[in-house]
Motif scaffolding. Structure first.
Motif, PDB file in Angstrom:
ATOM      1  N   GLY A   1      36.005  87.063  60.757  1.00 33.40           N
ATOM      2  CA  GLY A   1      37.735  86.043  61.325  1.00 33.40           C
ATOM      3  C   GLY A   1      37.193  84.671  60.890  1.00 33.40           C
TER       4      GLY A   1
ATOM      5  N   TYR B   1      24.600  75.891  54.022  1.00 30.97           N
ATOM      6  CA  TYR B   1      25.408  76.081  51.875  1.00 30.97           C
ATOM      7  C   TYR B   1      27.038  76.126  53.049  1.00 30.97           C
ATOM      8  CZ  TYR B   1      27.687  76.397  48.250  1.00 30.97           C
ATOM      9  OH  TYR B   1      28.465  75.813  47.397  1.00 30.97           O
TER      10      TYR B   1
ATOM     11  N   PRO C   1      37.673  75.038  51.188  1.00 27.89           N
ATOM     12  CA  PRO C   1      38.206  74.652  50.605  1.00 27.89           C
ATOM     13  C   PRO C   1      38.803  73.546  50.083  1.00 27.89           C
ATOM     14  CG  PRO C   1      38.770  75.545  52.259  1.00 27.89           C
ATOM     15  CD  PRO C   1      37.893  75.229  53.172  1.00 27.89           C
TER      16      PRO C   1
ATOM     17  N   PHE D   1      40.101  69.274  60.605  1.00 26.12           N
ATOM     18  CA  PHE D   1      40.172  71.086  60.232  1.00 26.12           C
ATOM     19  C   PHE D   1      38.665  71.144  59.951  1.00 26.12           C
ATOM     20  CE2 PHE D   1      38.927  74.106  57.173  1.00 26.12           C
ATOM     21  CZ  PHE D   1      39.502  75.405  57.437  1.00 26.12           C
TER      22      PHE D   1
ATOM     23  N   ARG E   1      34.332  71.813  62.486  1.00 23.45           N
ATOM     24  CA  ARG E   1      33.512  72.798  62.205  1.00 23.45           C
ATOM     25  C   ARG E   1      32.193  72.365  61.779  1.00 23.45           C
ATOM     26  NH1 ARG E   1      38.536  74.613  61.207  1.00 23.45           N
ATOM     27  NH2 ARG E   1      38.969  76.670  61.610  1.00 23.45           N
TER      28      ARG E   1
ATOM     29  N   SER F   1      33.299  84.805  48.881  1.00 22.02           N
ATOM     30  CA  SER F   1      32.789  86.504  47.779  1.00 22.02           C
ATOM     31  C   SER F   1      31.049  86.820  48.088  1.00 22.02           C
ATOM     32  CB  SER F   1      33.634  85.858  46.355  1.00 22.02           C
ATOM     33  OG  SER F   1      32.367  85.140  46.009  1.00 22.02           O
TER      34      SER F   1
ATOM     35  N   THR G   1      28.468  84.681  47.281  1.00 20.25           N
ATOM     36  CA  THR G   1      27.225  84.841  46.665  1.00 20.25           C
ATOM     37  C   THR G   1      25.600  84.153  48.015  1.00 20.25           C
ATOM     38  OG1 THR G   1      28.773  83.710  45.653  1.00 20.25           O
ATOM     39  CG2 THR G   1      27.201  82.935  44.266  1.00 20.25           C
TER      40      THR G   1
ATOM     41  N   SER H   1      33.349  85.283  56.493  1.00 13.68           N
ATOM     42  CA  SER H   1      34.414  85.402  55.649  1.00 13.68           C
ATOM     43  C   SER H   1      35.494  85.104  56.572  1.00 13.68           C
ATOM     44  CB  SER H   1      33.907  86.445  54.564  1.00 13.68           C
ATOM     45  OG  SER H   1      34.921  86.297  53.202  1.00 13.68           O
TER      46      SER H   1
END
Ligand SMILES: C[S@@+](CC[C@H](N)C(=O)[O-])C[C@H]1O[C@@H](n2cnc3c(N)ncnc32)[C@H](O)[C@@H]1O
Length: 543
Positions: free
Chosen positions: A67, A88, A92, A121, A125, A360, A362, A384
């Motif tokens: 989400g 962590y 972008p 943005f 967060r 992904s 990690t 994610s």
């Protein structure tokens, strides 16, 4: 005509004075001029459990949330405030090359407000993330030159300048880059703490690399293993550190000009008796202290993170290709060793780690790898998104790349060379965010939602389902119950459960007063108001 023309001299002076008073040092961005972000909302967030995408049967300590991270963070603020030891993120970078999607579109380098949009943005967060940090916690943020300076100012604003810890340099390339005026070989890792003083006390040393350990040798075949010498002198003159030392071959040594011995004589004698003083092969040289490799607990981390120690971008791509058997799964992964370095510095073996730009996945791999190495039980929460766009509406990065990668790491997989790689074990719950607009909250109560939230609130592993009317879980002797109604059979089941439990118990009920009368001495709590509102219940209303 300027808009100030209608003001009198006195009004203009007053205006100027006010402006002077208000002007302050810090970061300013054009909050009012940018297009508001569609993802910002005040709907209530629920997390739905998707059993088919979860790994293992539960209960789960690890969570993967699909989400927008704005929604996920709002939910986690309700359940995990102050609990996360290490965050962590790898957001972008706002390169202007289609890496940052905002309201379903990308910003190119010419967009007038592109820095402000990115800052807004991130600000939204980071403010939420701050509340999740444990008082000993820290946040590590990957970034490159595009937004380093604005991000540093933003982090100062959100976490406080005094909580800045370091700006580490990650050497992402091992080969030269000749396209730029000055070849680009590194990125940054900005580190802030919830409280930098406390973080200094709790941050760990990191292990020596083999290159660093090379100076430890064993020419004397010492049974205690490899060792090195540390000079036994210090600058200055301290009378009780100026004694004579006679070497085994009879040479008398005094500290060199302008220096003294680094220890007082009784200390030196203790080292000598313990065989910890080296006078050279011939027993004639100036004394040195022997330090064994086995004594070295680690080294203080520093800001230089070379690729030999923490990996590079090529390594990261190969890691993901190796697991997912495709070259195109994800373009910008980080190497596992890079995140492992962070975890080594900032976490204890049973800590909670959060990555809300998980890409992904990690971070999960690094957590599982480090747990396998040191026997830890670190847990992760990854957030994610699907990365679905108008051009690729069916894309689901979280499901097909992030969760799939983590599943394979847990269960084992066959790598590109056709070798079987053993799984590291563990599992995760796969959750998806769902929004309830405030005006439609009086929907049917979902007990599973309530139970999941209560389990998270109390740090209990997440169960696959809620056995209604009584949901019960035990975690490290702590009992947690959710009683959805007060029917006689339900209360009888709770009593039975309580009689078999040794240790603390918390029971949640929609009708605390009535249950307290039935079960005196048991800790009974009302459903927290944030949850009650979220699940469409007014205070005190029985299910
Ligand atoms: C640079 S990548 C992170 C890569 C990750 N560190 C790894 O090793 O795979 C940033 C990710 O954040 C995702 N992202 C961007 N905005 C997001 C949002 N609002 N909520 C959740 N994820 C988001 C992007 O789609 C992308 O997958």
């Amino acid at each position: 005509m300027s808009s100030y023309d209608h003001l009198s001299r006195e009004q203009l002076v007053a205006l100027l004075k006010r402006r002077e008073r208000e002007a302050s040092y810090g970061l300013v961005w054009e909050r009012d001029k940018i297009e508001p972000e569609g993802a910002i909302n005040d709907d209530f967030v629920a997390l739905d459990l998707d059993l088919s995408l979860s790994c293992g049967d539960g209960p789960w300590q690890n969570l993967i949330i699909e989400g927008d991270n704005f929604d996920a963070l709002r939910y986690l603020r309700m359940t995990h405030a102050g609990k996360v030891k290490c965050i962590y993120i790898d957001p972008p970078y706002n390169t202007g090359n289609r890496d940052f999607v905002y309201n379903d579109h990308f910003f190119d380098k010419t967009h007038r407000f592109r820095h402000s949009v990115w800052l807004e943005f991130m600000y939204r967060r980071l403010v939420l993330a701050r509340d999740l940090l444990h008082p000993d916690g820290s946040i590590f943020v990957s970034i490159d030159d595009n937004e380093l300076f604005p991000l540093g100012m933003l982090m100062n604003r959100v976490f406080g300048e005094k909580n800045f810890v370091a700006n580490c340099i990650w050497q992402k390339r091992y080969s030269r880059e000749n396209r730029e005026t000055i070849g680009d070989a590194h990125e940054y890792m900005l580190v802030y703490a919830a409280n930098s003083e406390r973080f200094k006390e709790v941050r760990n040393l990191i292990p020596l690399t083999e290159t660093q350990a090379k100076i430890y040798k064993n020419p004397t075949k010492d049974p205690k293993g490899r060792w090195r010498t540390i000079p036994m002198t210090a600058q200055g003159y301290r009378p009780n550190q100026m004694y004579e030392i006679v070497s085994p071959a009879g040479v008398v040594h005094l500290p060199p000009e302008g220096r003294c011995w680094s220890t007082i004589e009784p200390e030196f004698n203790k080292h000598l008796e313990a065989g910890r003083i080296y006078f050279g092969k011939d027993g004639k040289s100036q004394p040195n202290i022997i330090r064994y490799l086995s004594d070295v607990e680690g080294i203080v981390p520093w800001t230089w993170w070379p690729h030999e120690e923490v990996g590079h971008t090529d390594e990261a791509r190969k890691e993901i290709q190796d697991i997912l058997e495709t070259q195109t799964a994800f373009n910008t992964p980080k190497p596992v060793r890079l995140i492992e370095r962070i975890l080594r510095i900032a976490t204890q073996p049973d800590d909670m780690i959060l990555d809300f730009f998980a890409g992904s996945g990690t971070t999960a791999q690094a957590v599982l790898k480090l747990n396998a190495e040191d026997g830890g039980t670190r847990r992760f929460i990854l957030v994610s998104n699907s990365e679905a766009t108008v051009e690729a509406p069916d894309k689901n990065l979280c499901r097909d790349v992030c969760a799939e990668r983590v599943r394979r790491i847990m269960r084992g997989y066959r790598n590109r060379k056709g070798e079987d790689v053993t799984g590291l074990g563990s599992g995760f719950a796969y959750l998806t965010t769902r929004l309830h607009p405030r005006h439609r909250l009086d929907v049917r109560l979902d007990h599973g939602q309530v139970w999941r939230a209560l389990q998270m609130l109390h740090d209990h592993p997440l169960a696959a389902s809620a056995t209604i009317p009584l949901a019960w879980s035990t975690h490290s002797d702590h009992g947690l119950a959710y009683l959805s109604n007060l029917r006689a059979e339900s209360v009888a089941r709770l009593k039975e459960q309580l009689s078999g439990h040794i240790g603390e118990v918390v029971v949640y009920s929609w009708a605390t007063d009535r249950l307290e009368a039935i079960l005196p001495g048991v800790t009974i709590r009302p459903i927290p108001q944030t949850l009650a509102e979220r699940f469409g219940r007014r205070k005190g209303k029985t299910a």
